[in-house]
Structure formats: structure tokens, C-alpha cells
Design an enzyme around this catalytic site. Structure first.
Site, mmCIF file in Angstrom:
data_model
loop_
_atom_site.group_PDB
_atom_site.id
_atom_site.type_symbol
_atom_site.label_atom_id
_atom_site.label_comp_id
_atom_site.label_asym_id
_atom_site.label_seq_id
_atom_site.Cartn_x
_atom_site.Cartn_y
_atom_site.Cartn_z
ATOM 1 N N HIS A 19 -28.925 17.362 5.308
ATOM 2 C CA HIS A 19 -30.244 16.721 5.232
ATOM 3 C C HIS A 19 -30.316 15.821 3.998
ATOM 4 O O HIS A 19 -30.868 14.720 4.049
ATOM 5 C CB HIS A 19 -31.356 17.770 5.115
ATOM 6 C CG HIS A 19 -31.487 18.684 6.301
ATOM 7 N ND1 HIS A 19 -31.373 20.052 6.208
ATOM 8 C CD2 HIS A 19 -31.731 18.421 7.614
ATOM 9 C CE1 HIS A 19 -31.552 20.587 7.407
ATOM 10 N NE2 HIS A 19 -31.751 19.634 8.276
ATOM 11 N N LYS A 43 -39.122 27.444 17.425
ATOM 12 C CA LYS A 43 -38.286 28.103 16.410
ATOM 13 C C LYS A 43 -39.073 29.162 15.646
ATOM 14 O O LYS A 43 -40.285 29.041 15.500
ATOM 15 C CB LYS A 43 -37.788 27.063 15.398
ATOM 16 C CG LYS A 43 -36.760 26.122 15.981
ATOM 17 C CD LYS A 43 -36.222 25.191 14.903
ATOM 18 C CE LYS A 43 -35.091 24.338 15.456
ATOM 19 N NZ LYS A 43 -34.639 23.357 14.470
ATOM 20 N N ARG A 94 -26.121 13.752 14.386
ATOM 21 C CA ARG A 94 -24.832 14.274 13.938
ATOM 22 C C ARG A 94 -23.722 14.049 14.948
ATOM 23 O O ARG A 94 -22.598 13.771 14.600
ATOM 24 C CB ARG A 94 -24.952 15.772 13.632
ATOM 25 C CG ARG A 94 -25.802 16.065 12.419
ATOM 26 C CD ARG A 94 -26.188 17.500 12.377
ATOM 27 N NE ARG A 94 -26.929 17.872 13.573
ATOM 28 C CZ ARG A 94 -27.247 19.105 13.914
ATOM 29 N NH1 ARG A 94 -26.878 20.094 13.145
ATOM 30 N NH2 ARG A 94 -27.941 19.340 15.011
ATOM 31 N N SER A 132 -28.866 24.250 9.863
ATOM 32 C CA SER A 132 -29.538 25.301 9.100
ATOM 33 C C SER A 132 -29.222 26.677 9.680
ATOM 34 O O SER A 132 -29.055 27.647 8.938
ATOM 35 C CB SER A 132 -31.052 25.059 9.090
ATOM 36 O OG SER A 132 -31.327 23.830 8.494
#
Ligand code: COA
Length: 164
Positions: A19, A43, A94, A132
Site C-alpha cells: 500500500h 470483510k 497487483r 493484508s
């Protein structure tokens, strides 16, 4: 509408070097970058919103990012953009696997606010596999997360996991 303010939204549970790489790139392109910590209803974050905010604040201060700030938002991202007068959403891409989710989000945001544009930035190749969740799994299993997160986040992560 201010074309110079970009908003980088995310869950940041927790912030990683990946990040930070995107933040650095965005900070070179825009006059001002707001890292906006939000909620993804799908989440269940390990860290509270305010803990994620504090970690990012610490990172911004220690890295001396002069044109970067951190904020919290709840509800829709487009409403937050209106609030801060921005039309630019930064997202990191990504790999191809990110594309479908990002494509959906970008089009949904554009439908909700036709002048909002999503700008995709590629992280450095050393960060393309990083997430993460991966960092949390490594920490939970007593692995070394120091290659992935700054020391302050590492400490915070271990103390949070020990408490929970
Ligand atoms: N380095 C490291 N990890 C990266 C990364 C990078 N450069 N880029 C993405 N990731 C990872 C994150 O770590 C995260 O990993 P995780 O799933 O293991 O936690 C994952 O990619 C993507 O998460 P995140 O960036 O937090 O985005 P998200 O897809 O969960 O979206 C919000 C979070 C807050 C931006 C989004 O849910 C939102 O906008 N919510 C508000 C509601 C709304 O307006 N929705 C859109 C219209 S319906």
C-alpha cells in the site's frame, strides 16, 4: 471539483509496504492524496477503523509524506468523494486476478458518480503478491512479517493478535 486531490480508499487491515508503494506513486502524481480508510461489508477486519487510521497516520508521519493525509469514511465511497471535493479514486492493481473486482468497483462508482474516475497504479513487482490477509496469516502463525510491514505496524499486529 478538485482535479488535484486524489483519494486512495481501502480497508488497510493492516497497511503494508505494498500500500505504501501505491501511496508514494500517487503522491508524485497528485497535489494531495487522502488515504481513506473504509469498511468493506464482506470483510471482518482484525483492526478497528481507528486502529487502522492510527497505523496509517504513524506511517505517513514516519515516511514524511508531505502531501498525504489519512481520513475515515463510512458508507459509499462516492459520497466521501463529494464530501472532500475529489473526483479521483486511486487503486492498486497487483495482478490479473485483481482486475475483475476492480473493474466492477470502478464501473459501479462511475455509475454512482459519472464524473468520478478510477486511476489504477501498479505496485513495484516485489509487492505484487502481497495482501493484508497474507500478513495476518503469517503473524498468526508466528512467522516474520518484517519484510511486509513497517516496524510500528509489526508491533501493533503482534500485540493485537496476542490480546485477541
Ligand atoms: N499492496 C498490498 N495489498 C494490496 C495492494 C497493494 N498495493 N492493493 C490491494 N491490496 C490488497 C489488500 O491488502 C486487500 O487484501 P485482503 O483482501 O487480504 O485484506 C485487498 O487487496 C483489497 O482490499 P482493499 O484495498 O481493502 O479493497 P477492497 O476491495 O476491500 O475495498 C473499499 C475496500 C473500502 C475501498 C471498498 O469496499 C469501498 O469502497 N467500500 C465502500 C462502499 C462502496 O462505495 N463500494 C463501491 C460501490 S458498490
Amino acid at each position: 471539483m478538485n482535479k488535484k486531490i486524489a483519494v486512495y480508499p481501502g480497508t488497510f487491515d493492516p497497511i503494508t509496504y505494498g500500500h505504501m508503494d501505491i501511496i508514494k506513486r500517487a503522491a508524485k502524481l497528485f497535489y494531495s492524496v487522502i488515504v481513506a480508510v473504509g469498511e468493506d461489508p464482506q470483510k471482518a477486519p482484525v483492526f478497528t477503523l481507528s486502529e487502522r487510521f492510527d497505523m496509517i497516520k504513524n506511517v505517513i508521519e514516519s515516511e514524511r509524506f508531505e502531501n498525504v493525509s489519512v481520513d475515515l469514511f463510512r458508507g459509499l465511497l462516492v459520497h466521501y468523494l463529494d464530501k472532500v471535493g475529489s473526483i479521483i479514486i486511486i487503486r492498486g492493481l497487483r495482478a490479473v486476478t485483481d482486475f475483475e473486482h476492480e473493474f466492477q468497483m470502478a464501473l459501479a462508482n462511475r455509475k454512482l458518480n459519472s464524473i468520478a474516475e478510477t486511476v489504477f497504479l501498479l505496485p513495484g513487482e516485489q509487492f505484487v503478491y502481497l495482501s493484508s490477509s497474507m500478513v495476518k496469516t503469517i503473524a498468526l502463525n508466528n512467522g516474520d512479517v518484517s519484510p511486509f510491514v513497517p516496524p510500528f505496524v509489526e508491533k501493533f499486529l503482534y500485540s493485537k493478535l496476542r490480546r485477541s
